[in-house]
Design a protein around this motif. Structure first.
Motif, PDB file in Angstrom:
ATOM      1  N   LEU A 133       0.842  -1.180  -0.200  1.00  0.00           N
ATOM      2  CA  LEU A 133       0.149   0.324  -0.009  1.00  0.00           C
ATOM      3  C   LEU A 133       0.869   1.442   0.078  1.00  0.00           C
ATOM      4  O   LEU A 133       0.478   2.356  -0.594  1.00  0.00           O
ATOM      5  N   TRP A 134       1.956   1.017   0.863  1.00  0.00           N
ATOM      6  CA  TRP A 134       2.812   2.399   0.678  1.00  0.00           C
ATOM      7  C   TRP A 134       3.498   2.552  -0.784  1.00  0.00           C
ATOM      8  O   TRP A 134       3.497   4.001  -1.191  1.00  0.00           O
ATOM      9  N   LEU A 135       4.088   1.684  -1.292  1.00  0.00           N
ATOM     10  CA  LEU A 135       4.214   1.672  -2.621  1.00  0.00           C
ATOM     11  C   LEU A 135       3.452   2.333  -3.464  1.00  0.00           C
ATOM     12  O   LEU A 135       3.750   2.996  -4.454  1.00  0.00           O
ATOM     13  N   ASP A 136       2.259   1.855  -3.736  1.00  0.00           N
ATOM     14  CA  ASP A 136       1.057   2.166  -4.532  1.00  0.00           C
ATOM     15  C   ASP A 136       0.548   3.648  -4.110  1.00  0.00           C
ATOM     16  O   ASP A 136       0.701   4.437  -5.029  1.00  0.00           O
ATOM     17  N   ASP A 137       0.695   4.127  -3.126  1.00  0.00           N
ATOM     18  CA  ASP A 137       0.633   5.323  -2.526  1.00  0.00           C
ATOM     19  C   ASP A 137       1.491   6.402  -3.081  1.00  0.00           C
ATOM     20  O   ASP A 137       1.398   7.366  -3.444  1.00  0.00           O
ATOM     21  N   TRP A 138       2.756   5.909  -3.056  1.00  0.00           N
ATOM     22  CA  TRP A 138       3.856   6.595  -3.360  1.00  0.00           C
ATOM     23  C   TRP A 138       3.898   6.877  -4.943  1.00  0.00           C
ATOM     24  O   TRP A 138       4.218   8.100  -5.594  1.00  0.00           O
ATOM     25  N   GLU A 139       3.670   5.766  -5.804  1.00  0.00           N
ATOM     26  CA  GLU A 139       3.466   5.945  -7.004  1.00  0.00           C
ATOM     27  C   GLU A 139       2.422   7.002  -7.622  1.00  0.00           C
ATOM     28  O   GLU A 139       2.748   7.558  -8.645  1.00  0.00           O
ATOM     29  N   ARG A 140       1.273   6.990  -6.926  1.00  0.00           N
ATOM     30  CA  ARG A 140       0.037   7.793  -7.102  1.00  0.00           C
ATOM     31  C   ARG A 140       0.527   9.259  -6.868  1.00  0.00           C
ATOM     32  O   ARG A 140       0.488   9.936  -7.842  1.00  0.00           O
ATOM     33  N   THR A 141       1.227   9.456  -5.918  1.00  0.00           N
ATOM     34  CA  THR A 141       1.734  10.763  -5.593  1.00  0.00           C
ATOM     35  C   THR A 141       2.845  11.204  -6.646  1.00  0.00           C
ATOM     36  O   THR A 141       2.702  12.472  -7.211  1.00  0.00           O
ATOM     37  N   GLU A 142       3.748  10.417  -7.186  1.00  0.00           N
ATOM     38  CA  GLU A 142       4.634  10.464  -8.217  1.00  0.00           C
ATOM     39  C   GLU A 142       3.754  10.970  -9.335  1.00  0.00           C
ATOM     40  O   GLU A 142       4.446  11.834 -10.210  1.00  0.00           O
ATOM     41  N   ARG A 143       2.847  10.270  -9.884  1.00  0.00           N
ATOM     42  CA  ARG A 143       1.981  10.647 -10.936  1.00  0.00           C
ATOM     43  C   ARG A 143       1.261  12.094 -10.817  1.00  0.00           C
ATOM     44  O   ARG A 143       1.318  12.854 -11.843  1.00  0.00           O
ATOM     45  N   ARG A 144       0.838  12.134  -9.697  1.00  0.00           N
ATOM     46  CA  ARG A 144       0.408  13.645  -9.439  1.00  0.00           C
ATOM     47  C   ARG A 144       1.396  14.784  -9.766  1.00  0.00           C
ATOM     48  O   ARG A 144       1.209  15.816 -10.389  1.00  0.00           O
ATOM     49  N   LEU A 145       2.576  14.491  -8.830  1.00  0.00           N
ATOM     50  CA  LEU A 145       3.586  15.341  -9.237  1.00  0.00           C
ATOM     51  C   LEU A 145       3.951  15.458 -10.538  1.00  0.00           C
ATOM     52  O   LEU A 145       4.398  16.704 -11.239  1.00  0.00           O
ATOM     53  N   ASP A 146       3.948  14.432 -11.353  1.00  0.00           N
ATOM     54  CA  ASP A 146       4.533  14.701 -12.974  1.00  0.00           C
ATOM     55  C   ASP A 146       3.367  15.482 -13.600  1.00  0.00           C
ATOM     56  O   ASP A 146       3.672  16.359 -14.435  1.00  0.00           O
ATOM     57  N   GLY A 147       1.970  15.537 -13.141  1.00  0.00           N
ATOM     58  CA  GLY A 147       1.022  16.021 -13.924  1.00  0.00           C
ATOM     59  C   GLY A 147       1.090  17.614 -13.497  1.00  0.00           C
ATOM     60  O   GLY A 147       0.543  18.312 -14.275  1.00  0.00           O
ATOM     61  N   ILE A 148       1.555  17.900 -12.399  1.00  0.00           N
ATOM     62  CA  ILE A 148       1.414  19.287 -11.842  1.00  0.00           C
ATOM     63  C   ILE A 148       2.525  20.003 -12.240  1.00  0.00           C
ATOM     64  O   ILE A 148       2.770  21.220 -12.318  1.00  0.00           O
ATOM     65  N   SER A 149       3.837  19.329 -12.263  1.00  0.00           N
ATOM     66  CA  SER A 149       5.089  19.863 -12.326  1.00  0.00           C
ATOM     67  C   SER A 149       5.398  20.668 -13.753  1.00  0.00           C
ATOM     68  O   SER A 149       4.792  20.032 -14.797  1.00  0.00           O
ATOM     69  N   ARG A 150       6.296  21.549 -13.765  1.00  0.00           N
ATOM     70  CA  ARG A 150       6.542  22.084 -14.941  1.00  0.00           C
ATOM     71  C   ARG A 150       7.310  21.387 -15.758  1.00  0.00           C
ATOM     72  O   ARG A 150       7.214  21.482 -17.067  1.00  0.00           O
ATOM     73  N   TYR A 151       8.421  20.766 -15.239  1.00  0.00           N
ATOM     74  CA  TYR A 151       9.265  19.834 -15.838  1.00  0.00           C
ATOM     75  C   TYR A 151       8.887  18.517 -15.658  1.00  0.00           C
ATOM     76  O   TYR A 151       9.636  17.822 -14.466  1.00  0.00           O
ATOM     77  N   PRO A 152       8.455  17.482 -16.149  1.00  0.00           N
ATOM     78  CA  PRO A 152       8.156  16.164 -15.587  1.00  0.00           C
ATOM     79  C   PRO A 152       9.460  15.478 -15.723  1.00  0.00           C
ATOM     80  O   PRO A 152      10.527  15.896 -16.490  1.00  0.00           O
ATOM     81  N   LYS A 153       9.676  14.245 -15.044  1.00  0.00           N
ATOM     82  CA  LYS A 153      10.508  13.414 -14.915  1.00  0.00           C
ATOM     83  C   LYS A 153      11.036  13.046 -16.096  1.00  0.00           C
ATOM     84  O   LYS A 153      10.059  12.544 -17.177  1.00  0.00           O
ATOM     85  N   ALA A 154      12.414  12.571 -16.302  1.00  0.00           N
ATOM     86  CA  ALA A 154      12.990  11.874 -17.712  1.00  0.00           C
ATOM     87  C   ALA A 154      12.132  10.506 -17.626  1.00  0.00           C
ATOM     88  O   ALA A 154      12.050   9.805 -16.697  1.00  0.00           O
ATOM     89  N   PRO A 155      12.354   9.972 -18.946  1.00  0.00           N
ATOM     90  CA  PRO A 155      11.784   8.520 -18.876  1.00  0.00           C
ATOM     91  C   PRO A 155      12.503   7.370 -18.118  1.00  0.00           C
ATOM     92  O   PRO A 155      11.874   6.453 -17.536  1.00  0.00           O
TER      93      PRO A 155
END
Length: 191
Positions: A133-155
């Motif tokens: 559950l912790w890992l799933d929550d962290w992945e959701r948080t990262e996806r939200r950050l990628d959607g919000i951030s100005r410069y998304p993470k590299a592939p």
């Protein structure tokens, strides 16, 4: 022109005059070489009580007397040992006896039994942490950050974040959640 007054010099021979001048010059040079300074630049004389350092000599004598006395004592002890034909008792066959050895042994056994019981309770219990559950929550948080951030993470960073390390204990404890989570992950990746 005015002529200065010169005392009367008797007229002499040039050869004699040269010898006199030479002797006067040599006399002058000997006086210059043997001349002493007019100012006394020597320091003051060190007093005798500072030069001798009597306290240092006294301490040194005391140390030497202590060393001599110790040497004499050691020599007398060695002479006694040599004269006694080796009858020195140098064997220590004492058994160590403790008054509370039994009580300490009992306490040690009690503590070791208690530790084993605690260890058994800890190892038999299932983990309450839900790592999945912790890992799933962290992945959701990262996806939200990628959607919000100005410069998304590299592939490369995204691939690294989706990589999972699964342990046998986690898979056995939560089989139903792992299958449902894997389905949601695949749908999330497609969107």
């Amino acid at each position: 022109m005015h002529r200065s007054y010169q005392p009367f010099k008797p007229v002499t021979n040039r050869f004699l005059q040269q010898r006199w001048d030479q002797s006067d010059y040599e006399n002058h040079r000997s006086k210059v070489s043997s001349a002493l300074p007019a100012v006394d630049t020597r320091g003051i004389r060190t007093p005798a009580h500072i030069q001798l350092k009597l306290k240092k000599f006294q301490l040194q004598d005391e140390r030497l007397s202590v060393v001599d006395r110790d040497n004499r004592l050691l020599a007398s002890k060695l002479a006694d040992i040599v004269c006694s034909k080796g009858l020195v008792d140098h064997r220590n066959q004492y058994q160590l006896k403790s008054l509370n050895a039994n009580k300490r042994r009992q306490e040690l056994l009690l503590v070791s039994h208690q530790n084993q019981a605690i260890y058994q309770r800890i190892t038999s219990r299932q983990s309450e942490y839900r790592r999945r559950l912790w890992l799933d929550d962290w992945e959701r948080t990262e996806r939200r950050l990628d959607g919000i951030s100005r410069y998304p993470k590299a592939p490369a960073d995204k691939q690294r974040s989706h990589r999972k390390v699964e342990f046998a204990a986690v898979e056995r404890s939560e089989p139903s959640t792992s299958s449902s989570n894997s389905n949601t992950k695949s749908t999330d990746r497609e969107t």
